[in-house]
Design a protein around this motif. Structure first.
Motif: not given
Length: 142
Positions: A3, A84, A88-89, A114-116, A130-133, A139
């Motif tokens: 992370h 980041r 993400l999944d 950005r997926r979050l 927030e977690l994001c990718s 990444n």
């Protein structure tokens, strides 16, 4: 899973009023500016890069937006810290296995790709994380 600190979201009443400090005092660069009118988001965003990190200035688009409610309840200042992740999944699945709860309705892809998802602050001792990718960039820190 690694992370990596991606950005810090700062709640402000006015992007224009807040930008001067981040650009002139911290010598930041305005990288992007956009508005998201998606229900449950409703925010103006200014993305500022300082020497090594990103800051998102977040201003409400209307008096009923989630950001307006946040400022009314908690005031201006740090809204969230974003990390980041490569996948993400998988990060969500791994965190759930450890008992982490998420704010399920926040899982989305923003208008910049950005997926979050936000972690429920009850799982973080009160901090909104927030977690994001990013689908369009590598990444890894290589």
């Amino acid at each position: 899973m690694e992370h990596v600190l991606d950005h810090v979201g700062i709640a402000v009443r006015s992007i224009d009023d807040a930008l001067a400090f981040y650009l002139n005092v911290l010598n930041g660069t305005l990288e992007d500016q956009y508005t998201s009118d998606a229900p449950g988001v409703e925010v103006h965003v200014a993305v500022v890069r300082t020497s090594d990190k990103m800051i998102e200035l977040l201003a409400p688009t209307n008096k009923n937006s989630p950001m307006a409610r946040f400022i009314k309840q908690r005031g201006k200042g740090v809204h969230h810290i974003a990390y980041r992740v490569n996948d993400l999944d998988k990060a969500i699945l791994d965190a759930r296995k450890k008992g982490v709860r998420f704010l399920e309705d926040t899982l989305r892809t923003n208008i910049r790709g950005r997926r979050l998802i936000y972690i429920n602050p009850a799982s973080t001792d009160g901090t909104l994380i927030e977690l994001c990718s990013y689908a369009n960039i590598n990444n890894s820190d290589d």
